[in-house]
Design an enzyme around this catalytic site. Structure first.
Site, mmCIF file in Angstrom:
data_model
loop_
_atom_site.group_PDB
_atom_site.id
_atom_site.type_symbol
_atom_site.label_atom_id
_atom_site.label_comp_id
_atom_site.label_asym_id
_atom_site.label_seq_id
_atom_site.Cartn_x
_atom_site.Cartn_y
_atom_site.Cartn_z
ATOM 1 N N HIS A 100 -23.523 14.919 3.272
ATOM 2 C CA HIS A 100 -23.393 15.379 1.894
ATOM 3 C C HIS A 100 -22.303 16.434 1.813
ATOM 4 O O HIS A 100 -22.255 17.310 2.672
ATOM 5 C CB HIS A 100 -24.718 15.979 1.414
ATOM 6 C CG HIS A 100 -24.622 16.586 0.053
ATOM 7 N ND1 HIS A 100 -24.548 15.818 -1.085
ATOM 8 C CD2 HIS A 100 -24.545 17.878 -0.349
ATOM 9 C CE1 HIS A 100 -24.460 16.614 -2.139
ATOM 10 N NE2 HIS A 100 -24.451 17.872 -1.720
ATOM 11 N N LEU A 125 -6.197 -13.390 4.272
ATOM 12 C CA LEU A 125 -6.317 -11.953 4.502
ATOM 13 C C LEU A 125 -5.914 -11.640 5.934
ATOM 14 O O LEU A 125 -6.239 -12.395 6.860
ATOM 15 C CB LEU A 125 -7.769 -11.500 4.282
ATOM 16 C CG LEU A 125 -8.283 -11.564 2.848
ATOM 17 C CD1 LEU A 125 -9.785 -11.368 2.795
ATOM 18 C CD2 LEU A 125 -7.573 -10.515 1.986
ATOM 19 N N GLY A 176 -0.352 -17.076 -6.285
ATOM 20 C CA GLY A 176 -1.004 -17.558 -5.063
ATOM 21 C C GLY A 176 -0.002 -17.809 -3.961
ATOM 22 O O GLY A 176 1.210 -17.625 -4.145
ATOM 23 N N ARG A 177 -0.523 -18.213 -2.821
ATOM 24 C CA ARG A 177 0.327 -18.450 -1.650
ATOM 25 C C ARG A 177 -0.009 -19.806 -1.057
ATOM 26 O O ARG A 177 -1.118 -20.302 -1.231
ATOM 27 C CB ARG A 177 0.116 -17.332 -0.624
ATOM 28 C CG ARG A 177 0.543 -15.972 -1.185
ATOM 29 C CD ARG A 177 0.358 -14.857 -0.189
ATOM 30 N NE ARG A 177 1.139 -14.996 1.010
ATOM 31 C CZ ARG A 177 2.425 -14.657 1.137
ATOM 32 N NH1 ARG A 177 3.073 -14.156 0.104
ATOM 33 N NH2 ARG A 177 3.059 -14.820 2.278
ATOM 34 N N LYS A 200 0.825 -1.216 0.000
ATOM 35 C CA LYS A 200 0.000 0.000 0.000
ATOM 36 C C LYS A 200 0.853 1.258 0.000
ATOM 37 O O LYS A 200 0.485 2.274 -0.582
ATOM 38 C CB LYS A 200 -0.960 0.017 1.205
ATOM 39 C CG LYS A 200 -2.324 -0.558 0.875
ATOM 40 C CD LYS A 200 -2.380 -2.049 0.884
ATOM 41 C CE LYS A 200 -2.466 -2.783 -0.366
ATOM 42 N NZ LYS A 200 -2.446 -4.239 -0.234
HETATM 43 C C1 LIG Z 1 2.063 -8.368 -1.495
HETATM 44 C C2 LIG Z 1 0.955 -8.744 -0.534
HETATM 45 C C3 LIG Z 1 -0.047 -7.846 -0.272
HETATM 46 C C4 LIG Z 1 -1.056 -8.170 0.630
HETATM 47 N N1 LIG Z 1 -2.041 -7.251 0.853
HETATM 48 C C5 LIG Z 1 -3.023 -7.543 1.733
HETATM 49 C C6 LIG Z 1 -4.031 -6.581 2.022
HETATM 50 O O1 LIG Z 1 -4.028 -5.467 1.481
HETATM 51 N N2 LIG Z 1 -4.989 -6.912 2.924
HETATM 52 C C7 LIG Z 1 -5.005 -8.140 3.540
HETATM 53 O O2 LIG Z 1 -5.905 -8.393 4.352
HETATM 54 N N3 LIG Z 1 -4.072 -9.076 3.272
HETATM 55 C C8 LIG Z 1 -3.079 -8.794 2.398
HETATM 56 N N4 LIG Z 1 -2.098 -9.721 2.168
HETATM 57 C C9 LIG Z 1 -2.187 -11.023 2.853
HETATM 58 C C10 LIG Z 1 -1.720 -10.913 4.305
HETATM 59 O O3 LIG Z 1 -0.410 -10.415 4.345
HETATM 60 C C11 LIG Z 1 -1.793 -12.280 4.984
HETATM 61 O O4 LIG Z 1 -3.098 -12.790 4.838
HETATM 62 C C12 LIG Z 1 -1.480 -12.180 6.464
HETATM 63 O O5 LIG Z 1 -0.187 -11.654 6.680
HETATM 64 C C13 LIG Z 1 -1.596 -13.557 7.121
HETATM 65 O O6 LIG Z 1 -1.319 -13.443 8.475
HETATM 66 P P1 LIG Z 1 -0.762 -14.673 9.320
HETATM 67 O O7 LIG Z 1 -0.536 -14.149 10.696
HETATM 68 O O8 LIG Z 1 -1.623 -15.845 9.146
HETATM 69 O O9 LIG Z 1 0.633 -15.076 8.640
HETATM 70 P P2 LIG Z 1 1.926 -14.239 8.263
HETATM 71 O O10 LIG Z 1 1.659 -12.798 8.177
HETATM 72 O O11 LIG Z 1 2.521 -14.926 7.088
HETATM 73 O O12 LIG Z 1 2.872 -14.428 9.529
HETATM 74 C C14 LIG Z 1 3.380 -15.664 9.913
HETATM 75 C C15 LIG Z 1 4.649 -15.427 10.710
HETATM 76 O O13 LIG Z 1 5.049 -16.666 11.282
HETATM 77 C C16 LIG Z 1 6.462 -16.764 11.213
HETATM 78 N N5 LIG Z 1 6.793 -18.189 11.282
HETATM 79 C C17 LIG Z 1 6.433 -19.166 10.397
HETATM 80 N N6 LIG Z 1 6.847 -20.371 10.851
HETATM 81 C C18 LIG Z 1 7.457 -20.148 12.023
HETATM 82 C C19 LIG Z 1 8.087 -20.992 12.968
HETATM 83 N N7 LIG Z 1 8.113 -22.317 12.791
HETATM 84 N N8 LIG Z 1 8.647 -20.428 14.059
HETATM 85 C C20 LIG Z 1 8.615 -19.082 14.255
HETATM 86 N N9 LIG Z 1 8.026 -18.229 13.396
HETATM 87 C C21 LIG Z 1 7.451 -18.757 12.307
HETATM 88 C C22 LIG Z 1 6.798 -16.117 9.899
HETATM 89 O O14 LIG Z 1 8.156 -15.697 9.904
HETATM 90 C C23 LIG Z 1 5.818 -14.951 9.869
HETATM 91 O O15 LIG Z 1 6.362 -13.793 10.434
HETATM 92 C C24 LIG Z 1 -1.056 -9.422 1.286
HETATM 93 C C25 LIG Z 1 -0.020 -10.331 1.040
HETATM 94 C C26 LIG Z 1 0.984 -9.997 0.152
HETATM 95 C C27 LIG Z 1 2.087 -10.976 -0.093
#
Ligand SMILES: Cc1cc2nc3c(=O)[nH]c(=O)nc-3n(C[C@H](O)[C@H](O)[C@H](O)COP(=O)(O)OP(=O)(O)OC[C@H]3O[C@@H](n4cnc5c(N)ncnc54)[C@H](O)[C@@H]3O)c2cc1C
Length: 478
Positions: A451, A326, A278-279, A58
């Site tokens: 408005h 998300l 995708g992811r 962003k």
């Molecule tokens: C370019 C991009 C843009 C995006 N834009 C948006 C948006 O505008 N709005 C939105 O809602 N979503 C967006 N997303 C998606 C969003 O970033 C993810 O859905 C969100 O970060 C998921 O959160 P999470 O906590 O599940 O995992 P993550 O944010 O992936 O965090 C997981 C964490 O766990 C850590 N980890 C993993 N395994 C281990 C382990 N074994 N031991 C210790 N640490 C570990 C990782 O290092 C990481 O820091 C975007 C993603 C990308 C790539």
């Protein structure tokens, strides 16, 4: 065993850090383990979202949009500038500073709430024990009454276009370009591909998006996705549907991509190629063989509606489990799980998780699409309102797009709000608030909207559902 906690969270992304903070607020002794090292070689909290996802993308979208406005639309307002130039390294450095401030802010919040941070890799052993391998390679085992797995996701690689983070990059590499590529290829017309493609297109790159599917944005309402395709194409994004990448060759500082489409074998050469297909969930070395946590057939950790895994006292949230990838979905799951551990009966409404694509105009929606509802045989009334008829949008010179409100024909209950246009993300959130409280289109129509605002387009679309719109001719008269 060195230490025992009520809750141990693995991963400090928006799922994990929010879960940890909420658990600590509720009086639970909480630890959170994070292994990610930021650009400065230090542990950075905040996960994908803060480090390489939502926020940095962003930041670049906002910078590039300001450049685009200065270049393209200031003159409409009577503003003349000298030559407008973009210093890409400064733009990227600004993004890095925002990331640094926010990740540092999360560390401060964790500390303020009394969450103990462990830097290193977390692995769930049997019996709710968690092994932490520190950055120095030393291990310790934490005892936990409850464990929350929040290890997130990472980009999917595809064999025809192996990422080298130089010429062929994933979403993380695409946030780091130090100059504008003259020709940019993007594989994947999903949210990330469109957002990152837009950044570099606004700065002057010739962008081609190769999408294997024949349909553009199939999850969005069809009326909105058709309109979005037109508007984004007009902005210069060349979106090729039905284009399946079969191979790529890097030659010097360019890459030639082979793909097939309806016309047969094709080839295009780019200066950079972003792979955004995708992811996938991150579960590498997360679970010991005897941890007992079941996975689903797609490699996600299997959970129920409350994010409980197959092991009592072990939960999983965010991108590593089913559902939309998300940040806000991950965070709300984190809150739900922390509160359930503390004995509350919290739950989450998965039907009302909004989706946003931060192109300009933004594309956002909540609830069901017209095509899905028709497929289910639900009788609906639809109201739309174009921003071209909004005084506020005209004043802002930002009139592309529309608001669409879909309501049940029998009950008038709002079932979907779909927006393409200025402030779409904020307007859809208003729809989501109403829908959470079971709003009818008539309820929305009876509310007083300031408005002139972009929000009035939502008001008018809600009125149009029952043929009462004032500022546009109603298709349906009542
Ligand atoms: C370019 C991009 C843009 C995006 N834009 C948006 C948006 O505008 N709005 C939105 O809602 N979503 C967006 N997303 C998606 C969003 O970033 C993810 O859905 C969100 O970060 C998921 O959160 P999470 O906590 O599940 O995992 P993550 O944010 O992936 O965090 C997981 C964490 O766990 C850590 N980890 C993993 N395994 C281990 C382990 N074994 N031991 C210790 N640490 C570990 C990782 O290092 C990481 O820091 C975007 C993603 C990308 C790539």
């Amino acid at each position: 065993m060195s230490q025992k906690f009520d809750v141990v969270v693995i991963g400090a992304g928006p799922g994990g850090y929010v879960a940890a903070i909420r658990a600590a607020q509720l009086g639970l002794k909480t630890a959170c383990i994070e292994k990610y090292q930021g650009k400065e070689g230090k542990t950075a909290l905040g996960g994908t979202c803060l480090n390489v996802g939502c926020i940095p993308s962003k930041a670049l979208l906002d910078s590039s949009y300001k450049f685009h406005e200065a270049h393209e639309s200031f003159k409409v307002h009577g503003i003349s500038t000298g030559e407008v130039a973009m210093d890409v390294p400064t733009m990227v450095a600004r993004k890095d500073q925002i990331v640094k401030n926010l990740t540092g802010g999360v560390a401060g919040l964790m500390k303020a709430n009394g969450v103990t941070i462990f830097e290193g890799h977390g692995k769930l052993l049997s019996g709710k024990q968690v092994e932490v391998t520190g950055l120095d390679g030393n291990t310790q085992v934490l005892g936990a009454e409850n464990v929350i797995l929040a290890s997130g996701s990472k980009p999917v690689d595809i064999p025809p276009a192996p990422v080298d983070q130089n010429i062929i990059v994933d979403s993380t590499g695409a946030l780091e370009f130090q100059s504008v590529p003259a020709k940019l290829g993007v594989i994947g017309a999903g949210v990330i591909g469109l957002e990152l493609g837009s950044v570099w297109a606004r700065l002057g790159a010739e962008v081609t998006v190769l999408e294997a599917m024949d349909k553009f944005l199939p999850a969005a309402d069809e009326q909105i996705s058709k309109e979005a395709f037109k508007v984004l194409s007009k902005q210069g994004l060349k979106i090729l549907l039905g284009a399946r990448v079969t191979g790529s060759q890097v030659n010097g500082d360019q890459v030639t991509v082979n793909f097939t489409n309806a016309e047969g074998e094709q080839q295009q050469t780019f200066d950079k190629l972003i792979v955004a297909v995708g992811r996938r969930p991150v579960t590498t070395d997360l679970l010991a063989a005897d941890a007992g946590v079941d996975m689903d057939e797609r490699g996600f950790i299997f959970v129920d509606d409350y994010c409980a895994t197959s092991v009592p006292g072990v939960y999983a949230i965010g991108d590593v489990v089913r559902g939309a990838m998300l940040a806000h979905k991950a965070s709300e799951e984190g809150v739900m799980v922390a509160e359930r551990i503390a004995g509350h009966k919290s739950q989450m409404n998965y039907d009302l998780v909004p989706s946003v694509i931060y192109t300009h105009p933004e594309i956002a929606w909540v609830g069901k699409t017209e095509q899905a509802l028709k497929g289910e045989g639900v009788e609906i009334n639809v109201g739309t309102f174009p921003f071209a008829a909004s005084g506020r949008a005209m004043a802002a010179n930002d009139t592309a797009g529309l608001v669409k409100v879909i309501a049940d024909a029998k009950t008038d209950r709002v079932l979907g709000v779909h927006v393409m246009g200025p402030a779409a993300a904020e307007l859809v959130q208003q729809g989501a608030i109403g829908m959470e409280f079971g709003t009818s289109a008539e309820d929305l129509g009876m509310m007083v909207f300031s408005h002139p605002t972009m929000s009035e387009a939502l008001h008018e679309a809600a009125l149009a559902v029952n043929g009462h719109a004032i500022h546009i001719a109603n298709r349906k008269k009542r």
